[in-house]
Write a protein that holds these residues in place. Structure first.
Motif, PDB file in Angstrom:
ATOM      1  N   ARG A 136       0.815  -1.212   0.000  1.00 20.33           N
ATOM      2  CA  ARG A 136       0.000   0.000   0.000  1.00 20.33           C
ATOM      3  C   ARG A 136       0.853   1.267   0.000  1.00 20.33           C
ATOM      4  N   SER A 137       2.134   1.083   0.099  1.00 21.49           N
ATOM      5  CA  SER A 137       3.060   2.201  -0.088  1.00 21.49           C
ATOM      6  C   SER A 137       3.687   2.160  -1.475  1.00 21.49           C
ATOM      7  N   GLY A 138       3.190   1.258  -2.332  1.00 23.94           N
ATOM      8  CA  GLY A 138       3.687   1.151  -3.703  1.00 23.94           C
ATOM      9  C   GLY A 138       4.834   0.202  -3.879  1.00 23.94           C
ATOM     10  N   LEU A 139       5.140  -0.633  -2.838  1.00 18.02           N
ATOM     11  CA  LEU A 139       6.285  -1.548  -2.917  1.00 18.02           C
ATOM     12  C   LEU A 139       5.864  -2.976  -2.575  1.00 18.02           C
ATOM     13  N   PRO A 140       4.998  -3.601  -3.397  1.00 15.48           N
ATOM     14  CA  PRO A 140       4.571  -4.972  -3.091  1.00 15.48           C
ATOM     15  C   PRO A 140       5.712  -5.959  -3.266  1.00 15.48           C
ATOM     16  N   THR A 141       5.744  -6.980  -2.415  1.00 18.83           N
ATOM     17  CA  THR A 141       6.748  -8.035  -2.555  1.00 18.83           C
ATOM     18  C   THR A 141       6.276  -9.040  -3.605  1.00 18.83           C
ATOM     19  N   GLU A 142       7.209  -9.871  -4.066  1.00 20.62           N
ATOM     20  CA  GLU A 142       6.862 -10.872  -5.082  1.00 20.62           C
ATOM     21  C   GLU A 142       5.815 -11.845  -4.553  1.00 20.62           C
ATOM     22  N   PHE A 143       5.956 -12.244  -3.278  1.00 20.83           N
ATOM     23  CA  PHE A 143       4.984 -13.164  -2.677  1.00 20.83           C
ATOM     24  C   PHE A 143       3.600 -12.535  -2.645  1.00 20.83           C
ATOM     25  N   GLN A 144       3.522 -11.255  -2.289  1.00 20.32           N
ATOM     26  CA  GLN A 144       2.230 -10.581  -2.217  1.00 20.32           C
ATOM     27  C   GLN A 144       1.568 -10.499  -3.588  1.00 20.32           C
ATOM     28  N   VAL A 145       2.358 -10.246  -4.628  1.00 16.37           N
ATOM     29  CA  VAL A 145       1.810 -10.166  -5.985  1.00 16.37           C
ATOM     30  C   VAL A 145       1.248 -11.523  -6.412  1.00 16.37           C
ATOM     31  N   ILE A 146       2.006 -12.598  -6.119  1.00 16.70           N
ATOM     32  CA  ILE A 146       1.531 -13.948  -6.471  1.00 16.70           C
ATOM     33  C   ILE A 146       0.256 -14.267  -5.709  1.00 16.70           C
ATOM     34  N   LEU A 147       0.253 -13.977  -4.409  1.00 18.69           N
ATOM     35  CA  LEU A 147      -0.926 -14.244  -3.587  1.00 18.69           C
ATOM     36  C   LEU A 147      -2.128 -13.444  -4.096  1.00 18.69           C
ATOM     37  N   GLY A 148      -1.924 -12.190  -4.452  1.00 19.22           N
ATOM     38  CA  GLY A 148      -3.021 -11.373  -4.963  1.00 19.22           C
ATOM     39  C   GLY A 148      -3.569 -11.886  -6.276  1.00 19.22           C
ATOM     40  N   ALA A 149      -2.679 -12.345  -7.172  1.00 19.52           N
ATOM     41  CA  ALA A 149      -3.115 -12.892  -8.452  1.00 19.52           C
ATOM     42  C   ALA A 149      -3.950 -14.153  -8.250  1.00 19.52           C
ATOM     43  N   ALA A 199       1.533  -3.667 -10.499  1.00 20.73           N
ATOM     44  CA  ALA A 199       0.677  -2.512 -10.212  1.00 20.73           C
ATOM     45  C   ALA A 199      -0.792  -2.894 -10.287  1.00 20.73           C
ATOM     46  N   LEU A 200      -1.125  -3.772 -11.262  1.00 24.22           N
ATOM     47  CA  LEU A 200      -2.508  -4.217 -11.411  1.00 24.22           C
ATOM     48  C   LEU A 200      -2.961  -5.016 -10.187  1.00 24.22           C
ATOM     49  N   ILE A 201      -2.158  -5.987  -9.772  1.00 25.18           N
ATOM     50  CA  ILE A 201      -2.521  -6.821  -8.621  1.00 25.18           C
ATOM     51  C   ILE A 201      -2.553  -5.984  -7.353  1.00 25.18           C
ATOM     52  N   ASN A 202      -1.610  -5.053  -7.239  1.00 21.07           N
ATOM     53  CA  ASN A 202      -1.568  -4.174  -6.067  1.00 21.07           C
ATOM     54  C   ASN A 202      -2.859  -3.369  -5.963  1.00 21.07           C
ATOM     55  N   ALA A 203      -3.289  -2.793  -7.100  1.00 21.87           N
ATOM     56  CA  ALA A 203      -4.496  -1.957  -7.100  1.00 21.87           C
ATOM     57  C   ALA A 203      -5.747  -2.782  -6.844  1.00 21.87           C
ATOM     58  N   GLN A 204      -5.759  -4.013  -7.341  1.00 26.16           N
ATOM     59  CA  GLN A 204      -6.993  -4.799  -7.271  1.00 26.16           C
ATOM     60  C   GLN A 204      -7.131  -5.614  -5.982  1.00 26.16           C
ATOM     61  N   TRP A 205      -6.042  -6.157  -5.451  1.00 24.46           N
ATOM     62  CA  TRP A 205      -6.174  -7.072  -4.297  1.00 24.46           C
ATOM     63  C   TRP A 205      -5.481  -6.540  -3.046  1.00 24.46           C
ATOM     64  N   ASP A 207      -4.344  -3.354  -2.276  1.00 21.53           N
ATOM     65  CA  ASP A 207      -4.735  -2.017  -1.818  1.00 21.53           C
ATOM     66  C   ASP A 207      -6.165  -2.061  -1.283  1.00 21.53           C
ATOM     67  N   THR A 208      -6.628  -0.928  -0.776  1.00 22.97           N
ATOM     68  CA  THR A 208      -7.984  -0.863  -0.199  1.00 22.97           C
ATOM     69  C   THR A 208      -8.986  -0.219  -1.149  1.00 22.97           C
ATOM     70  N   SER A 209      -8.619  -0.102  -2.431  1.00 27.29           N
ATOM     71  CA  SER A 209      -9.530   0.550  -3.372  1.00 27.29           C
ATOM     72  C   SER A 209     -10.114  -0.404  -4.401  1.00 27.29           C
ATOM     73  N   GLY A 210      -9.676  -1.664  -4.412  1.00 30.74           N
ATOM     74  CA  GLY A 210     -10.162  -2.621  -5.389  1.00 30.74           C
ATOM     75  C   GLY A 210     -11.154  -3.585  -4.779  1.00 30.74           C
ATOM     76  N   VAL A 211     -10.761  -4.854  -4.726  1.00 30.34           N
ATOM     77  CA  VAL A 211     -11.630  -5.894  -4.169  1.00 30.34           C
ATOM     78  C   VAL A 211     -12.063  -5.545  -2.750  1.00 30.34           C
ATOM     79  N   PHE A 212     -11.158  -4.982  -1.967  1.00 31.20           N
ATOM     80  CA  PHE A 212     -11.469  -4.655  -0.570  1.00 31.20           C
ATOM     81  C   PHE A 212     -11.850  -3.177  -0.400  1.00 31.20           C
ATOM     82  N   GLY A 213     -12.444  -2.619  -1.439  1.00 31.76           N
ATOM     83  CA  GLY A 213     -12.824  -1.210  -1.425  1.00 31.76           C
ATOM     84  C   GLY A 213     -14.214  -0.954  -0.883  1.00 31.76           C
ATOM     85  N   ILE A 214     -14.792   0.161  -1.300  1.00 34.04           N
ATOM     86  CA  ILE A 214     -16.076   0.625  -0.768  1.00 34.04           C
ATOM     87  C   ILE A 214     -17.202  -0.400  -0.937  1.00 34.04           C
TER      88      ILE A 214
END
Length: 884
Positions: A136-149, A199-205, A207-214
């Motif tokens: 959420r600070s713009g620096l996702p780890t590789e594990f987080q990106v895989i998990l989000g995908a 960036a896509l996975i970060n925004a969608q899974w 971060d708090t503005s995609g899947v876990f958004g409003i």
């Protein structure tokens, strides 16, 4: 008329009438999951998980936070992942992958998907602090990106199982569009550079503005409680009570079963968030009775579809869209209810009238001794007035007690509520409990209102508590729903033993208490299972919301619609309505609203402004919402129409088209309140006597106009209408709805002021007035010249203060006025964000318009009513039966 078996003699498609078991399976497969494991441990796991989910939602919803001293209080970034974790886990256990998949057991792949999906959500909950420091600070780890995908893929599969392929396909397309940005399938207008995979996975899974958004946040905080509230009400017997009450009041009239179906669906719409569940719940009783008095299978199914789908536009829940509007528009929940109330109510009134006209056209008999429709309406109005006076008196009494003894208000209110509950249960205990009738019984006997109303008055108390806390106490929807649900929990446990006690059956107290707890358990489980699809839908719809914010598609759709319509405002609205209808196909109400509002609501506002029509944001959201839910009616998808055809044995496509014809009033209403926002009480202050009088006037006129519109589209008023009579009725209805249309042709609504005299016009404008500003300049994306209309509210003492409050930065240059970029953070900056203020060609104030002094628009009611009188005179000569 159909034969006694309820089956149509013709062999058209979809004519088989489903059994009760098949209908319940239909509802389960769409709302709560069709899987019913034979293994007791697995069945208990599914039920137990659903029960824990309901208890978890009640725990995080309780407003006092008494546990804050002992346990950590969860914030929204933690409650949302847990909410989705339950939804995904249950989705794979409760919904089979395919129609051919086993329903009596859970395959290993489903266990794996359920656990993987739950783990992906649990990571977002458990490591929310780590996510804040990395992804959420713009620096996702590789594990987080895989998990989000992995989480996104599993979520889309859960969506496909629970909701069908529509949302999964739409969500996948939006992900591909966000990633690629360009391609031969992507129009040049909405092209962009494309997001990187991380960036896509970060925004969608992550971060708090995609899947876990409003959207998911609304599902977590508000929607679950209201669905649970409805489930508990239904389990306690309120659904059957409302249907019986509707039949007792309206069943004795011409076409009475159809009128009762409309009113019953309106009442069950309060406790049901699903069009399909509403169709099957009320339709299994109403549709056979409608066919008995002369409706065809398709007509009977269509009436049920039209009334059930209308339940989604009926406050206070509106299929959960009301809570989403609060978040998306930024207005209070009460404001949403205020704006949505009149269109929903007059739509239901018109549907009752449509059914009445069908009964007159076919000279349908009444079930039992016929009664007067007019006297029924009069009794309803008297009861409504008495209820309103009593509610107002109660408000004054509560305010007086609050002023005298503020500390006693809560205890006195609770004691009074308990006393009223005990009294109403005692009254209900004097009568036998309501049984579910068999509509195919040849000797069916319709009850009277006197026999029915007292048996379930205690069901009104939780609804009263909900309305009281929302409207009088001005509490949040979540807190109000919590208090109403808490009372419902108490009622469902205690109503059985209290009835036994009042009936002198003290020996049954223990067994009745046990039965009450079984009802409570079943209600909690059913509420959670009904939330599986909604939870998954709001999460998957978050993909669309995030894509709209991260790419230019949201801002450029207006240009696409403008190109297609050739700049004609009415055609623009038609295209937006069609797009909303297409986008809503196959989606549940909640996901439907999220998708269509994210894409199309801003289009209505911006295009209206370009053509000089100022459309309030709430009107735009209601516009796209109305068209979105029409997808439940309209073929080829029309889920509610297929459900009704399954009950009636009629053809689903013909049922859908007939239901659409019956729903023309729902199609017309959005256009009417866009052109005349007073219909949604926009700008009407209900806090003043004058505002209340205006609201009553608007309601009466709109109701009368909608009845005339229904008569025109049905081709029957006092007698069968000729074409010129139907056209005349349409003209009268249109004039009553939008009288300013004719006035604008006679007198211009605004007087033009030269831009150089803008400051003088601002200084001379009265406080709280409005000026309209036509702004012209280069478009930020295309560089082409464009224009829009801006409304400036007059707030402040001096001209300089008023201009400063508006956020405008103006620089007079001779006869012209140049605009600089508006002050950051103001509404004006957002509304003018499409202009390029740094191009060589400046953005200018092209025109200033002030309201003109002219005749009241209502003067056109006079010729309209004279035309109506002429139609009445013509039809009176051919009238052969009473109009009511």
């Amino acid at each position: 008329m159909s034969d006694p078996s309820g089956q149509e003699p013709s062999g058209g498609r979809g004519t088989r009438q489903y059994s009760d078991e098949e209908l319940q399976d239909l509802v389960a497969s769409t709302d709560s999951g069709a899987r019913n494991p034979s293994n007791r441990a697995v069945a208990l796991l599914i039920s137990g998980t659903a029960l824990v989910w309901s208890l978890y939602q009640l725990w995080i919803a309780q407003p006092q936070l008494w546990f804050g001293e002992y346990l950590p209080v969860l914030n929204s970034s933690q409650t949302r992942p847990l909410h989705l974790m339950f939804a995904i886990f249950l989705a794979f256990l409760a919904y089979p992958a395919l129609k051919s998949s086993p329903r009596d057991r859970v395959p290993l792949i489903d266990w794996a998907l359920a656990l993987v999906g739950a783990a992906c959500c649990f990571y977002v909950f458990a490591w929310s602090d780590r996510l804040a420091m990395t992804a959420r600070s713009g620096l996702p780890t590789e594990f987080q990106v895989i998990l989000g995908a992995v989480g996104l893929v599993v979520l889309l599969e859960a969506s496909r199982r629970a909701l069908g392929p529509a949302l999964t396909i739409v969500g996948s397309l939006f992900l591909l569009y966000a990633y690629f940005g360009t391609g031969w399938l992507i129009p040049e207008l909405i092209e962009h550079e494309g997001l990187s995979f991380s960036a896509l996975i970060n925004a969608q899974w992550l971060d708090t503005s995609g899947v876990f958004g409003i959207p998911l946040g609304v599902s977590t905080a508000f929607v679950f409680l209201f669905v649970l509230f409805g489930s508990l009400l239904d389990k306690a017997g309120a659904g059957n009570y409302f249907i019986k009450l509707a039949f007792a009041g309206l069943g004795h009239l011409r076409g009475g079963p159809a009128k009762a179906a409309v009113v019953g669906s309106a009442m069950t719409g309060v406790i049901s968030g699903s069009s399909i569940a509403n169709v099957v719940t009320t339709g299994t009783f109403t549709i056979p009775l409608m066919k008995r008095v002369g409706f065809t299978s398709e007509q009977a199914g269509s009436v049920e579809v039209a009334s059930s789908v209308n339940g989604q536009i009926m406050p206070p829940v509106m299929g959960a869209a009301a809570f989403l509007m609060v978040e998306f528009i930024g207005i209070s929940y009460l404001e949403v209810i205020k704006h949505a109330f009149i269109p929903a109510v007059i739509s239901y009134i018109a549907l009752v009238y449509i059914v009445h006209l069908e009964a007159l056209k076919k000279d349908m008999p009444a079930l039992g001794e016929a009664k007067s429709f007019a006297s029924m309406i009069l009794k309803f109005l008297i009861g409504f007035a008495i209820t309103g006076v009593a509610f107002t008196a109660l408000i004054y009494a509560a305010n007086a007690l609050q002023a005298v003894a503020p500390g006693l208000t809560g205890p006195v209110f609770m004691a009074a509520l308990l006393g009223v509950y005990l009294l109403l249960v005692a009254v209900a205990a004097r009568r036998p409990d309501l049984e579910v009738d068999d509509p195919n019984d040849p000797n069916i006997r319709l009850p009277t209102v006197g026999e029915v109303y007292a048996t379930g008055l205690h069901f009104i108390l939780p609804i009263f508590v909900l309305i009281w806390f929302l409207m009088v106490e001005r509490q949040s929807p979540a807190k109000s729903a919590f208090y109403a649900t808490s009372l419902m929990l108490f009622i469902i446990v205690t109503q059985r033993p209290l009835k036994a006690l009042f009936r002198g059956e003290g020996g049954r107290l223990a067994s009745e208490f046990a039965a009450g707890f079984v009802d409570l358990r079943d209600g909690l489980i059913a509420g959670a299972r009904n939330m599986i699809g909604i939870g998954v839908a709001t999460a998957a719809a978050g993909i669309i919301v995030a894509t709209v914010t991260k790419t230019p598609i949201g801002t450029e759709l207006a240009g696409l619609v403008e190109q297609l319509s050739g700049g004609v405002l009415f055609l623009m609205l038609v295209f937006v309505g069609l797009f909303s209808l297409i986008l809503g196909m196959g989606l549940p109400t909640t996901a439907n609203y999220i998708v269509v509002s994210s894409l199309m609501a801003s289009v209505v506002v911006s295009l209206g402004a370009q053509e000089g029509l100022i459309v309030p944001l709430i009107a735009a959201h209601l516009f796209v919402f109305y068209f979105g839910i029409m997808a439940d009616v309209t073929p080829p998808v029309g889920l509610a129409s297929f459900a009704a055809a399954a009950v009636s044995g009629g053809d689903p496509i013909r049922t859908g088209f007939t239901a659409f014809f019956y729903s023309l009033r729902t199609v017309a209403l959005p256009f009417l309140f866009v052109y005349n926002p007073t219909l949604i009480l926009y700008g009407v202050d209900l806090g003043t006597a004058a505002g209340i009088v205006q609201a009553i006037f608007v309601f009466v006129v709109a109701t009368f106009a909608m009845l005339l519109f229904a008569a025109a589209t049905q081709g029957y008023f006092l007698a069968r209408s000729r074409l010129h009579e139907s056209l005349a009725l349409l003209a009268v209805a249109f004039t009553l709805f939008v009288p300013n249309f004719w006035l604008d042709m006679v007198q211009p609504p605004f007087r033009e002021i030269a831009p150089a005299q803008f400051e003088e016009a601002v200084a001379n404008a009265p406080e709280e007035a409005r000026l309209r500003l036509l702004v012209r300049g280069p478009d930020f994306n295309t560089g082409e010249m464009t224009e829009t209309t801006l409304v400036m509210d007059i707030e402040g003492a001096t001209a300089q203060e008023r201009i400063r409050n508006s956020g405008l930065l103006l620089f007079p240059e001779g006869d012209a006025v140049r605009l600089d970029e508006p002050m950051f953070g103001t509404d004006t900056a957002e509304k003018l964000s499409n202009f390029d203020f740094y191009a060589e060609t400046p953005v200018t104030l092209a025109e200033v318009q002030a309201p003109a002094d002219r005749l009241p628009a209502q003067v056109f009611y006079v010729p309209a009513l004279l035309l109506l009188g002429l139609v009445i005179l013509l039809q009176r000569r051919r009238q052969t039966k009473p109009a009511f």
